[in-house]
Design an enzyme around this catalytic site. Structure first.
Site, PDB file in Angstrom:
ATOM      1  N   ASN A   1       0.835  -1.197   0.000  1.00  0.00           N
ATOM      2  CA  ASN A   1       0.000   0.000   0.000  1.00  0.00           C
ATOM      3  C   ASN A   1       0.872   1.249   0.000  1.00  0.00           C
ATOM      4  OD1 ASN A   1      -0.160  -1.319   2.863  1.00  0.00           O
ATOM      5  ND2 ASN A   1      -0.719   0.775   3.357  1.00  0.00           N
ATOM      6  N   ASP A   2       0.771   2.128   0.983  1.00  0.00           N
ATOM      7  CA  ASP A   2       1.356   3.461   0.891  1.00  0.00           C
ATOM      8  C   ASP A   2       2.806   3.478   0.416  1.00  0.00           C
ATOM      9  OD1 ASP A   2      -0.969   3.745   2.308  1.00  0.00           O
ATOM     10  OD2 ASP A   2      -0.058   4.564   4.104  1.00  0.00           O
TER      11      ASP A   2
ATOM     12  N   SER B   1       3.953   3.964   7.960  1.00  0.00           N
ATOM     13  CA  SER B   1       4.467   4.889   6.953  1.00  0.00           C
ATOM     14  C   SER B   1       5.411   5.943   7.529  1.00  0.00           C
ATOM     15  CB  SER B   1       3.307   5.574   6.232  1.00  0.00           C
ATOM     16  OG  SER B   1       2.569   4.641   5.489  1.00  0.00           O
TER      17      SER B   1
ATOM     18  N   ASP C   1       2.939   8.515  10.553  1.00  0.00           N
ATOM     19  CA  ASP C   1       3.285   8.944   9.197  1.00  0.00           C
ATOM     20  C   ASP C   1       4.109  10.237   9.155  1.00  0.00           C
ATOM     21  OD1 ASP C   1       1.482   6.857   8.688  1.00  0.00           O
ATOM     22  OD2 ASP C   1      -0.190   8.239   8.392  1.00  0.00           O
TER      23      ASP C   1
END
Length: 590
Positions: free
Chosen positions: A156-157, A214, A282
């Protein structure tokens, strides 16, 4: 589990499930309770197998949807990493490679917390220098051919995007051992040209602080952190520093560093920022040259509201809170949700007129000023994308000044059922700021490096498209294309493209692009619209109105069609340009 209930035959029994857990989020699943006269196999607990490492991988057998087992890797009595894996007790759907090359020559122990006694999972683990069943790697039928995706598992990210040692580094949220979210590692790939990617070993593995969520990366040119080597010329090597969230309990912010962009060492004094709230994550770090200090933008959920906390540091290790940005216009909640990005851009290329952009994972953004401590938004809650399947975009740091571009890649939420991988990344975008009648707005266009994928060109002379025109795009017969068009529609015209199984329309009356039902404003400029479309197996990306409009659109690959067409309804359109480029795969290096 099983129970011998022979003494209850003929009676009505009730099973009661009680969850005694307290604290944060969680859930309890109970299903598939069956009666049988056949005694289920017994369970083995903490089953182990040892390997003297002389190969790169241990290939683990995976069965999609199987019960997750805790798989622990240890050496010399110390736990190296633990993952929850859908192990195949019998035939595997696919094989997940665990890179163990860092422990070459050591004896590693693989422990599985619980297995049925007839399971072959432990015995099936294969030491190898290759990924098992990799004969069609990157040529799988549902593998995107223009978009990066991991060799195996879920991604994902995008994380830690940085230019270091003459390479673009793309880190990403990665579950190497499953096709769904979990076991968050930092995957790692590098590229010389932003187009062709070489996937490397995992950069960050889960540890005692939790899974690796993240974050970002910077090159510490002045070695303010002390993680690099001192000296001049080749003797001095600035470190590549990763700043990430370790999502345990508590959830904290940590550092790792590297001198070669390959092997990463976690900072012994982690964490560098303690938990602010349970919803803090993040970190995006930048160097702010005017104030000569590092700046960190951290997403923090406060009483159910989105905020961005801004910290300052002289050395990447010691951080102080400088300010808090509320996640909405005049403090209203609702945007800047997680995965912040923070950067400065010139307006219309004027380096004397620069603005700061603060964006969130949902691509909404604010434009304003920044003095090194306080971000003051001038306008907020602007829409960055108008389609679907685009999330958590990040931009590369430390791109050479001679280049000066701001390049962004986002998570492209493309599903690939039945494949040993899932999800991908968008193509690279070049961002800019443009002054419009509504104020300054973010623009995006495909990065120029993508031109290297063009292998065949179909260029049409200027023409007028009418409802009676013959179709000029009938059956291109190729699945990878770039379409560039410029046309002037009459006031009631609707120009309709069919590409890659998707329908894309330009509606002149409302000045909108419509992609598979998703509507986006796309204003005419001097009566014309310019349009660029990249079409891949699993989705397309649409850029319009000189970059003011971006519409990403994943496509169900099972319903994909190579059929293509171009038509007009309700009026005419004067095409001054229409070019179709057939593209080669990014997995081809010729």
């Amino acid at each position: 589990d099983s129970w011998n209930v022979s003494d209850l035959v003929g009676k009505l029994a009730t099973i009661q499930v009680v969850d005694h857990a307290v604290g944060g989020w969680g859930h309890l699943n109970v299903d598939e309770i069956v009666q049988t006269d056949r005694k289920p196999p017994a369970w083995l607990t903490d089953a182990t197998r040892q390997f003297k490492i002389s190969t790169r991988y241990l290939n683990l057998p995976i069965k999609n949807g199987a019960t997750k087992r805790a798989v622990t890797l240890s050496a010399d009595g110390q736990t190296l990493v633990r993952n929850d894996v859908e192990l195949a007790d019998g035939k595997a759907d696919w094989w997940a490679p665990m890179d163990v090359s860092a422990w070459n020559g050591k004896t590693l122990t693989v422990k599985i917390d619980r297995l049925p006694e007839d399971s072959s999972a432990l015995d099936a683990i294969q030491p190898s220098d290759r990924i098992a069943d990799d004969g069609d790697l990157y040529a799988e039928p549902l593998r995107g051919q223009l978009h990066f995706s991991a060799k195996r598992g879920w991604n994902n990210d995008p994380n830690g995007m940085v230019y270091f040692a003459s390479e673009y580094h793309l880190f990403f949220q990665h579950n190497p051992y499953g096709c769904n979210w979990g076991n968050m590692h930092w995957g790692h790939a590098v590229s010389k040209d932003l187009v062709h990617w070489n996937e490397l070993s995992e950069a960050l593995l889960p540890d005692r602080f939790g899974p690796m969520f993240s974050g970002s990366a910077v090159v510490d040119h002045a070695n303010s952190s002390g993680f690099g080597t001192s000296g001049s010329g080749t003797a001095g090597q600035p470190p590549l520093v990763l700043i990430y969230t370790a999502a345990g309990d508590p959830t904290v912010q940590c550092l790792a560093y590297s001198s070669d962009g390959r092997a990463f060492t976690k900072f012994e004094q982690n964490p560098v920022i303690d938990q602010v709230t349970a919803g803090n994550r993040d970190p995006k770090v930048i160097w702010h040259e005017p104030s000569r200090r590092w700046v960190l933008a951290l997403y923090v959920a406060v009483s159910g509201k989105h905020t961005i906390h801004i910290f300052n540091s002289p050395n990447l290790k010691d951080w102080k809170l400088a300010s808090i940005v509320e996640g909405g216009i005049e403090g209203k909640d609702g945007y800047l949700c997680e995965c912040p990005d923070f950067f400065e851009l010139p307006v219309d290329g004027d380096r004397q007129n620069r603005k700061w952009v603060l964006s969130g994972a949902n691509s909404e953004y604010a434009i304003g000023t920044f003095d090194g401590s306080d971000f003051r938004p001038e306008i907020s809650k602007l829409t960055g994308q108008w389609g679907r399947g685009f999330y958590a975009p990040q931009t590369f740091s430390d791109v050479p000044q001679a280049d000066g571009r701001r390049i962004q890649i986002g998570w492209f939420q493309t599903t690939t059922p039945g494949m040993p991988f899932n999800q991908s990344m968008t193509i690279p975008h070049e961002l800019g700021l443009a002054a419009t009648t509504d104020g300054v707005r973010l623009t995006r266009q495909p990065a120029k490096e993508l031109e290297s994928l063009r292998r065949k060109t179909h260029r049409l002379e200027p023409f007028t498209l009418t409802p009676a025109s013959a179709d000029l795009l009938t059956n291109l017969g190729t699945e990878l294309v770039e379409v560039r068009a410029e046309f002037e529609p009459s006031s009631e015209a609707e120009v309709v493209f069919t590409l890659g199984g998707a329908t894309l329309s330009y509606v002149a009356r409302t000045q909108e692009i419509v992609v598979n039902g998703h509507r986006a404003p796309a204003p005419l400029k001097e009566g014309k619209i310019r349009l660029t479309v990249f079409v891949d197996r699993t989705g397309l990306e649409v850029f319009a109105a000189d970059g003011l409009t971006y519409v990403p659109m994943p496509i169900d690959p099972t319903a994909k069609s190579l059929a293509s067409s171009l038509k007009a309804t309700g009026g005419t359109a004067k095409f001054s340009a229409l070019t179709v480029y057939e593209l080669r795969s990014i997995w081809q290096n010729d």
